[in-house]
Structures are given as C-alpha cells and as structure tokens.
Design a protein around this motif. Structure first.
Motif, PDB file in Angstrom:
ATOM      1  N   ALA A 141       0.484  -4.696  -8.509  1.00 42.90           N
ATOM      2  CA  ALA A 141      -0.787  -4.195  -9.035  1.00 42.90           C
ATOM      3  C   ALA A 141      -1.753  -3.861  -7.905  1.00 42.90           C
ATOM      4  O   ALA A 141      -2.498  -2.876  -7.979  1.00 42.90           O
ATOM      5  CB  ALA A 141      -1.404  -5.227  -9.970  1.00 42.90           C
ATOM      6  N   THR A 142      -1.743  -4.678  -6.857  1.00 47.97           N
ATOM      7  CA  THR A 142      -2.614  -4.425  -5.706  1.00 47.97           C
ATOM      8  C   THR A 142      -2.232  -3.121  -5.021  1.00 47.97           C
ATOM      9  O   THR A 142      -3.088  -2.282  -4.715  1.00 47.97           O
ATOM     10  CB  THR A 142      -2.518  -5.583  -4.698  1.00 47.97           C
ATOM     11  N   LYS A 143      -0.945  -2.951  -4.793  1.00 47.81           N
ATOM     12  CA  LYS A 143      -0.468  -1.728  -4.145  1.00 47.81           C
ATOM     13  C   LYS A 143      -0.808  -0.499  -4.990  1.00 47.81           C
ATOM     14  O   LYS A 143      -1.240   0.536  -4.466  1.00 47.81           O
ATOM     15  CB  LYS A 143       1.041  -1.819  -3.917  1.00 47.81           C
ATOM     16  N   GLU A 193      -1.690  -1.209   5.349  1.00 47.11           N
ATOM     17  CA  GLU A 193      -0.498  -1.639   6.077  1.00 47.11           C
ATOM     18  C   GLU A 193      -0.015  -2.943   5.465  1.00 47.11           C
ATOM     19  O   GLU A 193      -0.813  -3.842   5.188  1.00 47.11           O
ATOM     20  CB  GLU A 193      -0.841  -1.857   7.551  1.00 47.11           C
ATOM     21  N   GLU A 194       1.260  -3.040   5.211  1.00 48.42           N
ATOM     22  CA  GLU A 194       1.837  -4.282   4.699  1.00 48.42           C
ATOM     23  C   GLU A 194       2.238  -5.115   5.906  1.00 48.42           C
ATOM     24  O   GLU A 194       3.295  -4.905   6.502  1.00 48.42           O
ATOM     25  CB  GLU A 194       3.036  -3.980   3.803  1.00 48.42           C
ATOM     26  N   THR A 240       1.027  -9.795   2.273  1.00 47.88           N
ATOM     27  CA  THR A 240      -0.314  -9.476   2.768  1.00 47.88           C
ATOM     28  C   THR A 240      -0.471  -7.993   3.066  1.00 47.88           C
ATOM     29  O   THR A 240       0.391  -7.385   3.699  1.00 47.88           O
ATOM     30  CB  THR A 240      -0.628 -10.271   4.049  1.00 47.88           C
ATOM     31  N   PHE A 241      -1.587  -7.435   2.606  1.00 44.69           N
ATOM     32  CA  PHE A 241      -1.938  -6.050   2.910  1.00 44.69           C
ATOM     33  C   PHE A 241      -3.198  -6.027   3.775  1.00 44.69           C
ATOM     34  O   PHE A 241      -4.100  -6.850   3.587  1.00 44.69           O
ATOM     35  CB  PHE A 241      -2.236  -5.249   1.634  1.00 44.69           C
ATOM     36  N   LEU A 242      -3.256  -5.078   4.686  1.00 39.73           N
ATOM     37  CA  LEU A 242      -4.477  -4.820   5.443  1.00 39.73           C
ATOM     38  C   LEU A 242      -4.951  -3.436   5.013  1.00 39.73           C
ATOM     39  O   LEU A 242      -4.336  -2.425   5.345  1.00 39.73           O
ATOM     40  CB  LEU A 242      -4.209  -4.860   6.947  1.00 39.73           C
ATOM     41  N   CYS A 249      -1.668   6.547   1.529  1.00 37.14           N
ATOM     42  CA  CYS A 249      -1.330   5.226   2.032  1.00 37.14           C
ATOM     43  C   CYS A 249      -0.047   5.261   2.835  1.00 37.14           C
ATOM     44  O   CYS A 249       0.817   6.093   2.634  1.00 37.14           O
ATOM     45  CB  CYS A 249      -1.186   4.237   0.877  1.00 37.14           C
ATOM     46  N   CYS A 250       0.040   4.299   3.754  1.00 36.12           N
ATOM     47  CA  CYS A 250       1.266   4.148   4.526  1.00 36.12           C
ATOM     48  C   CYS A 250       1.687   2.703   4.433  1.00 36.12           C
ATOM     49  O   CYS A 250       0.857   1.818   4.323  1.00 36.12           O
ATOM     50  CB  CYS A 250       1.051   4.545   5.985  1.00 36.12           C
ATOM     51  N   VAL A 251       2.964   2.466   4.478  1.00 37.32           N
ATOM     52  CA  VAL A 251       3.481   1.110   4.386  1.00 37.32           C
ATOM     53  C   VAL A 251       4.334   0.835   5.605  1.00 37.32           C
ATOM     54  O   VAL A 251       5.262   1.575   5.898  1.00 37.32           O
ATOM     55  CB  VAL A 251       4.335   0.921   3.114  1.00 37.32           C
ATOM     56  N   CYS A 252       3.975  -0.204   6.309  1.00 34.01           N
ATOM     57  CA  CYS A 252       4.762  -0.604   7.477  1.00 34.01           C
ATOM     58  C   CYS A 252       5.537  -1.849   7.102  1.00 34.01           C
ATOM     59  O   CYS A 252       4.942  -2.868   6.784  1.00 34.01           O
ATOM     60  CB  CYS A 252       3.844  -0.902   8.670  1.00 34.01           C
ATOM     61  N   MET A 253       6.820  -1.765   7.096  1.00 36.30           N
ATOM     62  CA  MET A 253       7.648  -2.910   6.715  1.00 36.30           C
ATOM     63  C   MET A 253       7.908  -3.778   7.945  1.00 36.30           C
ATOM     64  O   MET A 253       8.017  -3.282   9.035  1.00 36.30           O
ATOM     65  CB  MET A 253       8.980  -2.422   6.134  1.00 36.30           C
TER      66      MET A 253
END
Length: 265
Positions: free
Chosen positions: A203-205, A216-217, A222-224, A261-265
């Motif tokens: 839901a946050t994402k 950024e994950e 945790t998300f920043l 948005c971008c997601v860093c794994m």
C-alpha cells in the motif's frame, strides 16, 4: 585480544547496522569495542582490548537480536487499548447475537435495546482503536526520538497506517517549493505478519507511486521517499539574500523531484 562472534540472520544484519551503519557506530562509541559484520553465518565479530568492552558490546547486539525476534511494536498503552478494543468487539458481537435470539422469540422491544447497546459497543471499539493507533505510532516514533522525516508503521492496521502516512507527507509538502525532504518510511517486510503478508509495504509503494515521488527501497522493509515542498514561501529570510524562486526555477524543481519512482533492490 578478547573477541566473540554472535550469529545473526540476514534480516538482523540491517538492525545491527542501522541506517548508514549508525547503530553499529553508536555501539562502538559507547562500548569502545570494534564490531564487524562477517558474511559467513552471518555473524557479528566483536573485539576489544578489554573483556568488559566486549561484554558490553555483546549485550547490546544480543538485545537488538532479541527485540527483532520478539519485537514490541505496540508499547504498554497501545497494547492495553488494543485489548480493550478487541474486548468491545467481542461484546458487540455477543449483543447482536442475543438481539437476534430475542427477535426470533418475538421479543422485539428487548432485541431493539440490545441492538442499541451493540452499536454503542461498536462505537467505543472504534474509538479505542483510534487511540491505540495514536499510542502505537508515538511508541515507535516520537517516543524513540524520531522526527518528522521518519515514520515506522509497525503495529498499525492498514487503514490507520495509510491515514497517518498521508498526513505526514502532507506536512512535508507544506515546505517551500525547491525543498526536498528525504522521508524514511518503514512499513516493514512482513516477517511478523500472518503468512508474511506485506499489505503495508504494498500500500505504501502504491501510494508513493501514485503521488509520482521518487523513492528508494533501502532494505526489505524501508523506503526513502523524496517529498518535494509544494508550498509558497522562501528558503530563508529576504535579508539573507534568498528570494522566492522564479517560475522557471519552480518548474525545474518540480521536474527534478516529481519524477517516476525508482526502486533499488
């Protein structure tokens, strides 16, 4: 030189390190010991020139591990209010059941009285849940010295967490245009949820993505999030040389912050 190795899980590595290794550094500063994360295991290697320093650091690491395994996400007041709310929920259900039986027996007046009591119990239950959510949020955030740029959702129900998230982001959006706040949001990875559910994380994402804010994950839970200021105003007092940004500056700031948005794994 005295040393000890403490076995931890991959998840606990992040808890021992903390953001930017802040937790690990703080333990080293307080105890005088040296901590090192070993990939084999993984393990935390603790060494020092004195046994007492190793013992002190070991105690802190073990406390972090114990809290991660059996976390207290509600705090005493939040837990008390949750229990009270749950008891009221049971009372409401019981009253509705009794009302149904009376109605089936032809006692409509008695049934109506029980329905009124059941509805009141339901209202009291929701009020307790609201108060519990506030107490839990304080326990995981303000009571731990966290400010407006940090929000730990643990212990909150989905609707409670999302309402608070929206409120906190709205406050950050009130900052002047051109100001970008790095907002650390912790929905958790779902390790302590039933079946490992990640409803809060999802839901946050979804919400942050819908807002169009870059994020950024930084770990599994945790998300920043980069929250741009959307309010009117200047960055500092006029006499200090700052002026309100021009239209072109506002547009440039908006383009740089309101990106996909971008997601860093």
């Amino acid at each position: 030189m005295p040393e000890v190795c403490i076995s931890i899980t991959e998840v606990q590595v992040g808890h021992v390190l903390g953001k930017g290794a802040s937790t690990l550094k703080a333990i080293q500063c307080r105890t005088g010991a040296t901590l090192e994360i070993l990939k084999e295991g993984p393990q935390v290697k603790i060494s020092a020139d004195e046994e007492a320093k190793v013992a002190a650091a070991s105690a802190e690491v073990r406390a972090i591990v114990a809290n991660q395994e059996n976390p207290d996400y509600e705090g005493p007041e939040g837990a008390r209010l949750r229990r009270k709310a749950n008891d009221l929920g049971k009372k409401r259900s019981s009253l509705f059941d009794e009302a149904t039986k009376k109605r089936e027996a032809g006692d409509h007046a008695g049934a109506n009285k029980l329905v009124v009591l059941a509805k009141q119990a339901g209202e009291d239950m929701e009020d307790c849940h609201r108060k519990a959510a506030q107490a839990i949020a304080r326990h995981n955030n303000e009571d731990k010295g966290k400010g407006e740029t940090y929000f730990d959702m643990h212990g909150l129900r989905l609707e409670e967490a999302m309402e608070m998230l929206k409120t906190r982001i709205a406050r950050l959006e009130e900052k002047p245009e051109g100001v970008v706040t790095e907002f650390e949001v912790i929905p958790g990875a779902g390790h302590h949820s039933v079946g490992g559910a990640q409803k809060l994380k999802g839901a946050t994402k979804e919400y942050v993505t819908a807002k169009g804010y870059a994020y950024e994950e930084i770990n599994a839970g945790t998300f920043l999030v980069k929250v741009p200021g959307l309010g009117e105003g200047v960055l500092s007092k006029p006499e200090e040389g700052d002026k309100a940004p021009s239209k072109s500056q506002k547009a440039a700031a908006r383009r740089s912050t309101l990106k996909s948005c971008c997601v860093c794994m």
